[in-house]
Scaffold this motif. Structure first.
Motif, PDB file in Angstrom:
ATOM      1  N   ALA A  17       0.832  -1.204   0.000  1.00 25.57           N
ATOM      2  CA  ALA A  17       0.000   0.000   0.000  1.00 25.57           C
ATOM      3  C   ALA A  17       0.868   1.257   0.000  1.00 25.57           C
ATOM      4  O   ALA A  17       0.620   2.202  -0.762  1.00 25.57           O
ATOM      5  N   LEU A  18       1.892   1.272   0.832  1.00 26.32           N
ATOM      6  CA  LEU A  18       2.772   2.437   0.896  1.00 26.32           C
ATOM      7  C   LEU A  18       3.612   2.570  -0.371  1.00 26.32           C
ATOM      8  O   LEU A  18       3.904   3.686  -0.811  1.00 26.32           O
ATOM      9  N   ALA A  19       3.991   1.451  -0.970  1.00 24.27           N
ATOM     10  CA  ALA A  19       4.731   1.493  -2.241  1.00 24.27           C
ATOM     11  C   ALA A  19       3.836   2.082  -3.342  1.00 24.27           C
ATOM     12  O   ALA A  19       4.305   2.867  -4.177  1.00 24.27           O
ATOM     13  N   MET A  20       2.562   1.720  -3.343  1.00 21.10           N
ATOM     14  CA  MET A  20       1.619   2.306  -4.311  1.00 21.10           C
ATOM     15  C   MET A  20       1.510   3.806  -4.102  1.00 21.10           C
ATOM     16  O   MET A  20       1.545   4.578  -5.068  1.00 21.10           O
ATOM     17  N   GLU A  21       1.368   4.207  -2.854  1.00 25.64           N
ATOM     18  CA  GLU A  21       1.236   5.627  -2.531  1.00 25.64           C
ATOM     19  C   GLU A  21       2.456   6.410  -3.041  1.00 25.64           C
ATOM     20  O   GLU A  21       2.317   7.460  -3.668  1.00 25.64           O
ATOM     21  N   GLN A  22       3.646   5.884  -2.800  1.00 29.14           N
ATOM     22  CA  GLN A  22       4.865   6.563  -3.247  1.00 29.14           C
ATOM     23  C   GLN A  22       4.956   6.596  -4.767  1.00 29.14           C
ATOM     24  O   GLN A  22       5.309   7.612  -5.356  1.00 29.14           O
ATOM     25  N   ALA A  23       4.620   5.493  -5.414  1.00 28.73           N
ATOM     26  CA  ALA A  23       4.670   5.439  -6.876  1.00 28.73           C
ATOM     27  C   ALA A  23       3.717   6.450  -7.499  1.00 28.73           C
ATOM     28  O   ALA A  23       4.067   7.129  -8.473  1.00 28.73           O
ATOM     29  N   VAL A  24       2.526   6.580  -6.936  1.00 29.43           N
ATOM     30  CA  VAL A  24       1.552   7.533  -7.482  1.00 29.43           C
ATOM     31  C   VAL A  24       2.046   8.969  -7.300  1.00 29.43           C
ATOM     32  O   VAL A  24       1.875   9.801  -8.187  1.00 29.43           O
ATOM     33  N   LYS A  25       2.684   9.263  -6.173  1.00 28.18           N
ATOM     34  CA  LYS A  25       3.256  10.605  -5.990  1.00 28.18           C
ATOM     35  C   LYS A  25       4.275  10.907  -7.083  1.00 28.18           C
ATOM     36  O   LYS A  25       4.298  12.007  -7.641  1.00 28.18           O
ATOM     37  N   GLU A  26       5.126   9.920  -7.381  1.00 28.72           N
ATOM     38  CA  GLU A  26       6.154  10.114  -8.409  1.00 28.72           C
ATOM     39  C   GLU A  26       5.531  10.247  -9.799  1.00 28.72           C
ATOM     40  O   GLU A  26       5.943  11.097 -10.595  1.00 28.72           O
ATOM     41  N   ILE A  27       4.532   9.430 -10.092  1.00 28.22           N
ATOM     42  CA  ILE A  27       3.841   9.513 -11.386  1.00 28.22           C
ATOM     43  C   ILE A  27       3.170  10.871 -11.520  1.00 28.22           C
ATOM     44  O   ILE A  27       3.254  11.517 -12.566  1.00 28.22           O
ATOM     45  N   ASN A  28       2.508  11.321 -10.464  1.00 25.75           N
ATOM     46  CA  ASN A  28       1.811  12.607 -10.519  1.00 25.75           C
ATOM     47  C   ASN A  28       2.775  13.768 -10.726  1.00 25.75           C
ATOM     48  O   ASN A  28       2.485  14.689 -11.490  1.00 25.75           O
ATOM     49  N   ALA A  29       3.921  13.729 -10.074  1.00 33.26           N
ATOM     50  CA  ALA A  29       4.902  14.797 -10.257  1.00 33.26           C
ATOM     51  C   ALA A  29       5.361  14.843 -11.719  1.00 33.26           C
ATOM     52  O   ALA A  29       5.443  15.919 -12.327  1.00 33.26           O
TER      53      ALA A  29
END
Length: 177
Positions: free
Chosen positions: A66-78
């Motif tokens: 779950a936390l890996a997904m959260e971090q990946a989405v932050k990076e994708i969004n940036a």
């Protein structure tokens, strides 16, 4: 995933890129931590941990994913915002519970299915989470409190009323192995 409604207004190549970015990141996180994909499509990814093979670390791995997904989405969004491309947000729910799981179907088509209160409650956490949040059930927190920094939260549900959960802030001691 939230904000997937933008897909219908995109060119096919742009819609495919958006889907590949977000679903690819979510599935990568699930598989990296030994999860089993139950369903993915559109705005939803459902995974179980500790199935079909038992795993003593299934609870921790679910939170790590779950936390890996959260971090990946932050990076994708940036990256996507830097390209002025549409982006999505993420909300994740993790719950421990009994589920009926296994392969169901016929000889021509088999599908891995998981049904039960555990899946339903995790879905309620997702709906109650704000963008970028990971909400976990009390049982998950009790099993993982030594590795999880979390705060108590209350989620309001139209049919169930209010129920308590925990908002994950971070992992104690950094990232998992």
């Amino acid at each position: 995933l939230r904000g997937f409604g933008v897909v219908s207004g995109l060119l096919p190549a742009d819609a495919t890129a958006l889907l590949r970015d977000y679903l690819g990141a979510a599935l990568d996180a699930v598989f990296r931590y030994d999860g089993t994909l139950v369903k993915s499509g559109g705005e939803e990814v459902i995974a179980v941990f500790g199935s079909p093979e038992p795993d003593l670390q299934q609870n921790e791995k679910a939170v790590w994913a779950a936390l890996a997904m959260e971090q990946a989405v932050k990076e994708i969004n940036a990256r996507r915002q830097g390209q002025s491309a549409p982006h999505c947000e993420l909300a994740v729910g993790v719950h421990i519970g009994e589920v009926l799981h296994g392969f169901i179907g016929t000889g021509e088509r088999m599908e891995f299915v998981a049904l039960g209160a555990g899946i339903t409650r995790a879905s309620h956490y997702c709906k109650g989470a704000h963008d970028g949040e990971v909400l976990i059930g009390h049982e998950v927190y009790q099993k993982g409190f030594k590795i999880i920094e979390a705060e108590r939260a209350t989620v309001a549900h139209k049919e169930l009323g209010e129920f308590h959960c925990y908002r994950v802030k971070s992992l104690k001691g950094g990232k998992p192995a």
